[in-house]
Design a protein around this motif. Structure first.
Motif, PDB file in Angstrom:
ATOM      1  N   PHE B 112     -32.102  21.682  24.480  1.00 31.28           N
ATOM      2  CA  PHE B 112     -31.261  20.621  23.882  1.00 31.28           C
ATOM      3  C   PHE B 112     -29.821  21.095  23.750  1.00 31.28           C
ATOM      4  CE2 PHE B 112     -35.232  18.734  21.950  1.00 31.28           C
ATOM      5  CZ  PHE B 112     -35.159  17.579  22.697  1.00 31.28           C
ATOM      6  N   ASP B 113     -29.699  22.355  23.331  1.00 30.52           N
ATOM      7  CA  ASP B 113     -28.378  22.934  23.135  1.00 30.52           C
ATOM      8  C   ASP B 113     -27.602  22.910  24.458  1.00 30.52           C
ATOM      9  OD1 ASP B 113     -26.310  24.235  21.831  1.00 30.52           O
ATOM     10  OD2 ASP B 113     -27.093  26.223  22.329  1.00 30.52           O
ATOM     11  N   ALA B 114     -28.277  23.325  25.503  1.00 28.87           N
ATOM     12  CA  ALA B 114     -27.633  23.355  26.820  1.00 28.87           C
ATOM     13  C   ALA B 114     -27.285  21.941  27.275  1.00 28.87           C
ATOM     14  CB  ALA B 114     -28.564  24.028  27.826  1.00 28.87           C
ATOM     15  N   ASP B 120     -20.978  17.605  25.969  1.00 32.20           N
ATOM     16  CA  ASP B 120     -19.704  17.868  25.298  1.00 32.20           C
ATOM     17  C   ASP B 120     -18.512  17.643  26.226  1.00 32.20           C
ATOM     18  OD1 ASP B 120     -20.835  18.447  22.902  1.00 32.20           O
ATOM     19  OD2 ASP B 120     -20.713  20.631  23.091  1.00 32.20           O
ATOM     20  N   GLU B 121     -18.743  17.878  27.517  1.00 31.52           N
ATOM     21  CA  GLU B 121     -17.628  17.720  28.459  1.00 31.52           C
ATOM     22  C   GLU B 121     -17.157  16.277  28.533  1.00 31.52           C
ATOM     23  OE1 GLU B 121     -18.205  19.572  32.182  1.00 31.52           O
ATOM     24  OE2 GLU B 121     -19.113  21.369  31.308  1.00 31.52           O
ATOM     25  N   TYR B 122     -18.072  15.357  28.208  1.00 27.31           N
ATOM     26  CA  TYR B 122     -17.695  13.946  28.254  1.00 27.31           C
ATOM     27  C   TYR B 122     -17.114  13.474  26.923  1.00 27.31           C
ATOM     28  CZ  TYR B 122     -20.601  13.806  32.469  1.00 27.31           C
ATOM     29  OH  TYR B 122     -21.129  14.026  33.701  1.00 27.31           O
ATOM     30  N   GLN B 123     -17.408  14.221  25.869  1.00 28.13           N
ATOM     31  CA  GLN B 123     -17.046  13.767  24.523  1.00 28.13           C
ATOM     32  C   GLN B 123     -15.556  13.438  24.345  1.00 28.13           C
ATOM     33  OE1 GLN B 123     -18.740  12.646  22.151  1.00 28.13           O
ATOM     34  NE2 GLN B 123     -20.708  13.679  21.892  1.00 28.13           N
ATOM     35  N   LYS B 129     -16.841  14.456  18.857  1.00 33.73           N
ATOM     36  CA  LYS B 129     -16.768  15.878  18.541  1.00 33.73           C
ATOM     37  C   LYS B 129     -17.843  16.616  19.328  1.00 33.73           C
ATOM     38  CE  LYS B 129     -14.535  15.596  14.144  1.00 33.73           C
ATOM     39  NZ  LYS B 129     -14.593  14.528  13.168  1.00 33.73           N
ATOM     40  N   PRO B 130     -17.599  17.909  19.611  1.00 35.81           N
ATOM     41  CA  PRO B 130     -18.638  18.662  20.323  1.00 35.81           C
ATOM     42  C   PRO B 130     -19.894  18.815  19.464  1.00 35.81           C
ATOM     43  CG  PRO B 130     -16.753  20.067  19.753  1.00 35.81           C
ATOM     44  CD  PRO B 130     -16.383  18.688  19.372  1.00 35.81           C
ATOM     45  N   HIS B 131     -21.009  19.095  20.119  1.00 31.14           N
ATOM     46  CA  HIS B 131     -22.281  19.206  19.405  1.00 31.14           C
ATOM     47  C   HIS B 131     -22.300  20.481  18.562  1.00 31.14           C
ATOM     48  CE1 HIS B 131     -23.488  22.323  22.238  1.00 31.14           C
ATOM     49  NE2 HIS B 131     -24.605  22.483  21.555  1.00 31.14           N
ATOM     50  N   THR B 132     -23.217  20.518  17.602  1.00 26.95           N
ATOM     51  CA  THR B 132     -23.390  21.737  16.808  1.00 26.95           C
ATOM     52  C   THR B 132     -24.874  22.068  16.741  1.00 26.95           C
ATOM     53  OG1 THR B 132     -23.627  20.516  14.736  1.00 26.95           O
ATOM     54  CG2 THR B 132     -21.409  21.230  15.311  1.00 26.95           C
ATOM     55  N   ARG B 133     -25.126  23.359  16.458  1.00 22.61           N
ATOM     56  CA  ARG B 133     -26.517  23.808  16.247  1.00 22.61           C
ATOM     57  C   ARG B 133     -26.689  24.050  14.763  1.00 22.61           C
ATOM     58  NH1 ARG B 133     -27.988  27.746  20.785  1.00 22.61           N
ATOM     59  NH2 ARG B 133     -29.085  28.787  19.100  1.00 22.61           N
ATOM     60  N   LEU B 134     -27.749  23.502  14.197  1.00 22.78           N
ATOM     61  CA  LEU B 134     -27.965  23.646  12.755  1.00 22.78           C
ATOM     62  C   LEU B 134     -29.273  24.362  12.472  1.00 22.78           C
ATOM     63  CD1 LEU B 134     -26.948  20.112  11.420  1.00 22.78           C
ATOM     64  CD2 LEU B 134     -25.485  22.121  11.701  1.00 22.78           C
ATOM     65  N   THR B 135     -29.258  25.182  11.407  1.00 23.17           N
ATOM     66  CA  THR B 135     -30.494  25.803  10.925  1.00 23.17           C
ATOM     67  C   THR B 135     -31.298  24.745  10.178  1.00 23.17           C
ATOM     68  OG1 THR B 135     -29.554  26.346   8.792  1.00 23.17           O
ATOM     69  CG2 THR B 135     -29.230  27.963  10.564  1.00 23.17           C
ATOM     70  N   PRO B 136     -32.564  25.049   9.886  1.00 22.38           N
ATOM     71  CA  PRO B 136     -33.355  24.073   9.116  1.00 22.38           C
ATOM     72  C   PRO B 136     -32.687  23.689   7.797  1.00 22.38           C
ATOM     73  CG  PRO B 136     -34.798  25.726  10.029  1.00 22.38           C
ATOM     74  CD  PRO B 136     -33.395  26.168  10.350  1.00 22.38           C
TER      75      PRO B 136
END
Lengths: 373, 552
Positions: B112-114, B120-123, B129-136
């Motif tokens: 999903f991250d990839a 993000d290149e289209y954002q 805004k670019p995507h983010t990775r979140l912890t639980p």
């Protein structure tokens, strides 16, 4: 007898139109009666107009100040209703206005469904501008509550008097009292002309007043308990009350209402709330569910979209009002009756039929006690 | 039937059939180029897919791997739409939770991250805004109540929503203000083709039955899922092939989350819940439909499918009531042997000159998010054929109300209204909210529908200036009766006000109010659950009162 114990030959569960009629009928048949009521249901959410074209739902009961048979009413948006078998007195019977005169329609700033212009157009009436200090409010209830206090209706009528000269009657939106039943009469007495309301929608004051008037119509000696009861078919007396109260009774009338009243509950499947009695579809051919049944009751089946009726399904009763078991023939218990919207497939209409149903069930319930000894 | 359409001065340059986002978008584009346009709509503006979509003007990350060109064009156009209609846009960040343990979950998470790194290149194209990775724990802070057991983490991405109904109305009104003639509830009975050339249409008003003949130099079929049916009246339906895909959305009585949440349905399809004004929207199904497009049915199964899917990640969805169900048919491009999800969302302009109907065009496929680009492509093809070489301006010319920002607090203070009521009005009308309020008296500023809230003056405006002809049309433009009461409190009031503009008798007021209630109630029928049945029964009670025949 402890404070938590009540004894009654007939226990009526539900204090709406069906319940009140059942209680009154059972009382008149010589039974001792208690009514358990748990908040307002469909009766209090009516428009205040009793439908039923041809007949008087009360029979010999159509007395007093409660209803007048055969009126002609105008709605807030100006269309006329005819064939209402009766209505609360404060809904103005426009057919009974003096002939030849010009009635007035008060242009009160309130709920936007009120259109003095359309009403006046329909009745050939004159629009009366409201004085600046007239009560206002977004909803009819908001206005109605201002007219309840002692003297408020009279003061309002006096402020209208100069604008009503020469009028044969005065029509207002449904705001004539939230808890008091005599606001229209008090204003009429000041102005010297008939004063009344147009019919509105469910939840408006006339319906709430109808509920109040009905409760007052219960005979002396009928106990009214604010509580909720659960019935276990087959075990009598075995009524469990939410409050822990114990009732000793010999007959039960379920007048718990339909979906609005809470007699029928839809949770995955449609079930009857108080006794867990079998619920039938409108066409009377299929048992929908007993208590505890799993899923599968598709509302598309039992909600009648064509008539706009929510009572396509419910309990099935025999000719005397006894609740029938899933076979459609055997009574669930000799002592268990039902009336009003909790029953299915009633061809009738609102309050009028709920009253007729209730009277039948109440009478049967009282008479069955004698038979059972 | 023979007509003299070919021999008289055409009534217009371009006759457009269909008042969805493509039809109204094209009408606006051509009108701004100076062409004379007539727009005919069989039902109402935004009646079909346009007004019943999720309203996301995103690139559809969904299409990124299969149809990246759709993602790109959607993102580019989303950026333009934000420029021309800033008032009706709202930002909707999404969370994509990933569940599971160990390496399997990590691979899924990294995938999903990839994927969203690519997105993000289209954002920037759409100011995302670019995507983010979140912890639980970060995820749960953002979306309290999210199922936490087994939560591995989440990925966020940024999207935008728009009000599809209002987008169509704004395009149509701007077209009208640039000379377009608009007829709603007017159905084309036949596209007239004479000597190999489309010369106009015959049409009928579905409300008063009046017959029309319009001649045109070009006819454009923009009828979405209906387009094969429309094309059939000119004998070219085999060249206009779509596979209508039914999309169902549920509207909840409250925005149970501030952030959109993605979820897997029982069949592994991705569905979502997003905050939507003061409600929440759950979507979407995608199933082939062969039903009557004017009256698409929704089944209990479809509702349960959606609720069950969302419940997997957000159990409290069961606490909310479903107060509305919308349904539309996507005009997906036709292909045999593919699953619905895999069908192309590309769009295509078909020139029927090769099919014996010169001057007849069909717009097929397309997405809400790229409607403007689609309209531009069609106009770039059609306008030069009519000798018009004006450039497209729809990417920079603001839509009505989108010309300048509005100070909501100032407006609320000036007209003694709640900030919320003004905010909703501005969302629908932009800077024109000021005109609507200024034109109204004190009674005009009364709240008709308290859930939305909708003001009396907005109802009047829809009837007077926005081509609403029925109360349902008014409701589509204002969100009247879309709240938790199902129209109980506002249907009659709305009918009284609209009726003053449209000259309705008391009997007609009654009929219009009853029709609105009935239509709302019918649409909710499959969604009745334990939270809704009681409210539904009360609506029924209102219908019983309104259902009485009025005396003549």
């Amino acid at each position: 007898m402890s404070a938590h114990e009540v004894t009654a030959d007939v226990l009526v569960i539900g204090g709406g139109a069906a319940g009140v009629a059942a209680a009154r009928a059972a009382h008149e048949a010589g039974a001792t009666v208690a009514v358990v009521a748990d908040g307002g249901g469909a009766t209090s959410l009516g428009s205040g107009v009793v439908w039923g074209a041809a007949r008087d739902p009360f029979g010999a009961w159509a007395a007093g100040d409660l209803w007048r048979v055969g009126g002609r009413y105008v709605t807030v948006a100006g269309w006329l209703l005819e064939g209402a078998a009766g209505a609360l007195r404060s809904l103005l019977d426009v057919g009974a206005l003096p002939l030849g005169g010009t009635p007035g329609v008060l242009d009160l700033a309130t709920h936007p469904s009120w259109s003095a212009r359309l009403v006046a157009q329909t009745l050939g009436a004159r629009v009366v501008t409201a004085p600046d200090d007239a009560p206002t409010g977004q909803s009819f209830r908001e206005v109605a509550v201002t007219l309840d206090p002692e003297g408020a209706a009279e003061a309002f009528a006096r402020s209208l008097a100069p604008r009503c000269e020469g009028l044969s009657g005065l029509l207002l939106p449904p705001v004539l009292g939230l808890s008091r039943l005599d606001v229209a009469a008090r204003m009429g007495a000041v102005l010297g002309i008939p004063v009344g309301e147009a019919a509105g929608s469910p939840g408006d004051p006339p319906g709430l007043r109808a509920m109040r008037a009905l409760r007052r119509w219960l005979p002396e000696g009928v106990a009214v308990l604010n509580d909720r009861a659960t019935v276990r078919p087959g075990r009598l007396p075995g009524l469990v009350f939410r409050s822990g109260r114990l009732v000793k009774t010999r007959s039960v009338v379920l007048a718990t209402g339909g979906l609005v009243g809470g007699g029928l509950v839809f949770e995955e499947t449609l079930r009857e709330a108080a006794a867990g009695a079998p619920v039938w579809t409108r066409d009377r051919r299929r048992v929908l569910a007993r208590a505890g049944a799993a899923r599968g009751a598709d509302p598309v089946e039992w909600f009648d979209e064509h008539t706009g009726r929510a009572r396509g399904a419910g309990l099935r009763v025999d000719a005397s009002g006894r609740v029938l078991d899933g076979d459609g023939e055997t009574p669930l218990g000799e002592w268990l009756y039902a009336a009003g919207e909790v029953c299915n497939g009633r061809g009738g209409d609102g309050l009028a039929d709920a009253l007729a149903d209730g009277a039948r069930a109440g009478r049967s319930a009282a008479q069955s006690i004698g038979r059972r000894g | 039937m023979t007509t003299d359409l070919a021999h008289r001065r055409p009534d217009c340059d371009v006759l457009i059939i269909g008042g969805g986002v493509n039809g109204t978008g094209l009408a606006r584009d051509l009108s701004l180029r100076g062409l004379r346009v007539i727009l005919l709509e069989r039902n109402d503006l935004a009646f079909g897919a346009s007004g019943n979509s999720s309203g996301m003007i995103h690139g559809g990350p969904r299409y990124l791997t299969t149809h990246p060109s759709v993602t790109r064009s959607s993102c580019v156009d989303s950026g333009y739409i934000q420029t021309i209609a800033p008032h009706m846009i709202f930002r909707t960040p999404f969370v994509m939770p990933v569940y599971g343990h160990g390496p399997v979950a990590r691979v899924r998470f990294d995938a999903f991250d990839a994927f969203f790194s690519l997105y993000d290149e289209y954002q920037p194209l759409k100011r995302g805004k670019p995507h983010t990775r979140l912890t639980p724990s970060e995820t749960l802070t953002l979306v309290p109540g999210l199922r936490s057991d087994d939560l591995y983490g989440s990925v966020t991405f940024d999207e935008w929503g728009i009000y599809g109904n209002r987008l169509c109305v704004a395009n149509a009104i701007d077209a009208v203000e640039h000379g377009c003639r608009l007829y709603v509830h007017t159905s084309v009975e036949r596209i007239v083709v004479e000597e190999g050339r489309a010369t106009g249409v015959t049409a009928r008003d579905r409300i008063d039955g009046r017959a029309y003949e319009f001649s045109a130099r070009a006819v454009v079929n923009c009828t979405g899922a209906w387009s094969p049916i429309t094309a059939a009246t000119a004998g070219v339906s085999e060249h206009v092939r779509v596979r209508p895909g039914k999309g169902v959305h549920l509207i909840l009585d409250r925005p149970i989350t501030d952030i959109g949440v993605m979820a897997d349905a029982v069949d592994g399809r991705q569905i979502f819940i997003e905050p939507w004004g003061n409600t929440a929207l759950i979507g979407t199904t995608d199933d082939d439909t062969y039903a009557d497009l004017d009256d698409l049915p929704v089944t209990t199964d479809e509702v349960r499918y959606l609720v069950e899917g969302i419940e997997q990640v957000l159990p409290r969805v069961r606490d909310a009531r479903i107060i509305g169900v919308t349904v539309g048919a996507r005009p997906s491009l036709y292909a045999w042997g593919k699953m619905e999800d895999a069908l192309s969302r590309e769009h295509e302009v078909v020139d029927h000159a090769a099919h014996g109907a010169q001057g007849l065009f069909s717009l097929i496929g397309g997405k809400l998010a790229s409607y403007r680009m689609f309209a531009q492509e069609a106009a770039d093809l059609i306008a030069p054929k009519l000798g018009n070489h004006a450039p497209c301006t729809t990417h920079s010319a603001p839509l009505p109300g989108g010309d300048r920002p509005v100070d909501i607090d100032l407006l609320a203070a000036r007209f003694e209204l709640s900030r919320f009521a003004v905010e909703r009005l501005v969302t629908r009308h932009g800077s024109r909210a000021e005109t609507i309020l200024a034109d109204s008296g004190r009674r005009g500023r009364m709240v008709v529908c308290s859930h939305e809230p909708v003001l009396a003056c907005e109802v009047r405006w829809a009837a007077k200036h926005e081509y609403a002809r029925t109360l349902l049309d008014v409701a589509r433009r204002t969100n009247l009766a879309m709240g938790a009461c199902g129209g109980n409190d506002c249907a009659l009031a709305g009918a009284v006000i609209a009726g003053e503009e449209l000259g309705w008798s008391p009997g007609e007021v009654r009929a219009q109010a009853a029709e609105l209630l009935r239509s709302r109630q019918r649409s909710r029928l499959p969604a009745i659950g334990d939270k809704q049945a009681r409210a539904e029964a009360m609506t029924m009670a209102a219908l019983r009162t309104l259902g009485r025949a009025a005396l003549p």
